[in-house]
Design a protein around this motif. Structure first.
Motif, mmCIF file in Angstrom:
data_model
loop_
_atom_site.group_PDB
_atom_site.id
_atom_site.type_symbol
_atom_site.label_atom_id
_atom_site.label_comp_id
_atom_site.label_asym_id
_atom_site.label_seq_id
_atom_site.Cartn_x
_atom_site.Cartn_y
_atom_site.Cartn_z
ATOM 1 N N ALA A 294 0.841 -1.207 0.000
ATOM 2 C CA ALA A 294 0.000 0.000 0.000
ATOM 3 C C ALA A 294 0.870 1.250 0.000
ATOM 4 N N ARG A 295 1.945 1.209 0.783
ATOM 5 C CA ARG A 295 2.873 2.347 0.825
ATOM 6 C C ARG A 295 3.551 2.543 -0.526
ATOM 7 N N GLN A 296 4.022 1.459 -1.119
ATOM 8 C CA GLN A 296 4.688 1.543 -2.423
ATOM 9 C C GLN A 296 3.766 2.148 -3.472
ATOM 10 N N ALA A 297 2.489 1.748 -3.471
ATOM 11 C CA ALA A 297 1.537 2.262 -4.453
ATOM 12 C C ALA A 297 1.326 3.760 -4.294
ATOM 13 N N ALA A 298 1.162 4.208 -3.062
ATOM 14 C CA ALA A 298 0.936 5.641 -2.821
ATOM 15 C C ALA A 298 2.164 6.454 -3.194
ATOM 16 N N LYS A 341 1.003 -5.873 -8.347
ATOM 17 C CA LYS A 341 0.869 -5.320 -7.002
ATOM 18 C C LYS A 341 0.074 -4.015 -7.083
ATOM 19 N N PRO A 342 -0.368 -3.475 -5.960
ATOM 20 C CA PRO A 342 -1.111 -2.205 -5.996
ATOM 21 C C PRO A 342 -0.380 -1.084 -6.725
ATOM 22 N N ALA A 343 0.946 -1.061 -6.660
ATOM 23 C CA ALA A 343 1.701 -0.010 -7.362
ATOM 24 C C ALA A 343 1.511 -0.116 -8.874
ATOM 25 N N TYR A 344 1.462 -1.343 -9.383
ATOM 26 C CA TYR A 344 1.196 -1.537 -10.818
ATOM 27 C C TYR A 344 -0.153 -0.936 -11.178
ATOM 28 N N ASN A 345 -1.158 -1.238 -10.384
ATOM 29 C CA ASN A 345 -2.503 -0.736 -10.669
ATOM 30 C C ASN A 345 -2.566 0.783 -10.577
ATOM 31 N N ALA A 346 -1.825 1.356 -9.628
ATOM 32 C CA ALA A 346 -1.810 2.811 -9.479
ATOM 33 C C ALA A 346 -1.186 3.485 -10.704
ATOM 34 N N LEU A 347 -0.108 2.891 -11.222
ATOM 35 C CA LEU A 347 0.534 3.468 -12.410
ATOM 36 C C LEU A 347 -0.285 3.195 -13.665
ATOM 37 N N HIS A 348 -0.903 2.033 -13.743
ATOM 38 C CA HIS A 348 -1.760 1.734 -14.887
ATOM 39 C C HIS A 348 -2.893 2.746 -14.983
#
Length: 393
Positions: A294-298, A341-348
């Motif tokens: 979650a931290r990485q995604a934000a 991971k959530p970071a992938y989804n955030a960048l997508h």
């Protein structure tokens, strides 16, 4: 789209028909901005050196990669690329490069000169021989891959190069003897001669004033730097917004494009700050965890927002694409089972959502034209079954 990203869009008149009132369907195909990653496993994949299961996992990984990225960095670390003098891994590298380029991926070679992962056989040479062999290596590889790989990190981490003392290597020897600026000038000249159309970068993890002082000296010496590469490995915690903005402000004074070449944010334990070199840390198991993800995604979303908003930033490269490849760190956008991971989804969401022009319909004017407004990149317009390719710049 927010006003802070307005410079990423433009309008272009495109002639698609001979009459007015025609329906035109416009679709974006590719970003001009380079969103990329390092992905080295493509070499054994294309060479057929993987098991069926490994190849299946690689294909899954590449499918995710193609969803958001249009750029890939390939490894030219001299010690790995040419472990025996005169026997470079050129055939495998060319096959991997062609495989990616045929799929619309822009490629960068990394690096042409670096004191780490250096060819060990250089130590058997005199300094003059090392220098001549390094120049010849640049001529050979940049010329050989022209048209496939037209962007290069010419020199990597030159700020510490003549001071590096963890182990002996040929590149530190010649950098110490000749000086950074003299050596770098010769390296860039060789790369430019080998491929006059290439985009040539200097690249460093140093973001202190030592780096911009070096760049200033290189530009005063007329070294033809096309873009400034800035590494941003944040395994000890993400950069504060203030630090990111300060770095952008300081390196913008040169007026050159900025490439954030190695972005790392971990989704597990943060490396202790008292450890200077990650090579002294990297545990056998460095797992990702839900809180870290979650931290990485934000942090990834916030970092990309700042960079994409800056007019001089032209490229961002994530390092590496899936967990465990970079010194065993949980720094990927995919986990070890190659799932996002959530970071992938955030960048997508940003790259193919907020910063992407949705497919839409327009109608031609009396001249058979449409005015297309969209994110800069490559497009296709379809009218009466005829396709017109164009670029918004």
């Amino acid at each position: 789209m927010s006003d802070k990203f307005a410079h990423r869009s433009a309008t272009k008149a495109v002639k698609v028909a001979d009459a007015g009132g025609k329906d035109v369907f416009v679709k974006q195909m590719r970003h001009s901005f380079l969103f990329g990653c390092s992905e080295f496993s493509v070499l054994p994949y294309v060479a057929g050196e993987m098991s069926k299961q490994e190849a299946k996992e690689a294909e899954k990984r590449y499918g995710h990669m193609a969803e958001i990225f249009n750029s890939v960095t390939l490894p030219f670390y001299w010690g790995n690329y040419e472990p025996q003098q005169g026997k470079p891994d050129a055939v495998r590298m060319a096959a991997a490069a062609k495989h990616l380029k045929d799929r619309g991926i822009t490629l960068k070679g990394h690096p042409l000169c670096w004191h780490t992962v250096c060819a060990p056989w250089l130590l058997e040479m005199t300094n003059d021989e090392i220098y001549n062999t390094q120049i010849a290596r640049i001529h050979r590889d940049v010329a050989a891959f022209a048209g496939l790989i037209d962007t290069w990190d010419v020199i990597n981490e030159a700020v510490i190069m003549p001071l590096f003392n963890r182990y002996d290597n040929g590149i530190t020897r010649i950098c110490k003897e000749r000086g950074r600026i003299s050596l770098i000038k010769d390296l860039f000249a060789a790369a430019r001669e080998a491929n006059p159309k290439a985009t040539l970068l200097i690249n460093d993890f140093q973001t202190s004033t030592s780096y911009d002082i070096l760049i200033e000296g290189l530009l005063e010496a007329d070294v033809p730097i096309d873009a400034i590469g800035i590494q941003s490995h944040m395994h000890q915690g993400s950069w504060a917004i203030e630090k990111t903005e300060e770095i952008l402000h300081r390196f913008s004074r040169f007026g050159l494009p900025l490439h954030f070449t190695e972005v790392t944010l971990v989704s597990g334990e943060i490396m202790p700050k008292h450890i200077v070199d990650l090579n002294d840390f990297a545990p056998e198991e460095w797992p990702s965890n839900p809180e870290g993800e979650a931290r990485q995604a934000a942090e990834a979303a916030a970092f990309y927002d700042i960079l994409f908003a800056h007019p001089l930033v032209e490229a961002i490269t994530w390092w590496n694409f899936h967990d465990g490849l970079w010194l065993n760190a949980p720094s990927g956008l995919l986990n070890k089972t190659n799932n996002p991971k959530p970071a992938y989804n955030a960048l997508h969401k940003r790259i193919k959502g907020d910063w992407w022009t949705a497919e839409h319909k327009l109608v031609t004017n009396s001249n058979g034209e449409v005015a297309v407004t969209g994110i800069k990149g490559d497009y296709i317009a379809t009218c009466d079954g005829q396709e017109t390719m164009f670029t918004i710049e």
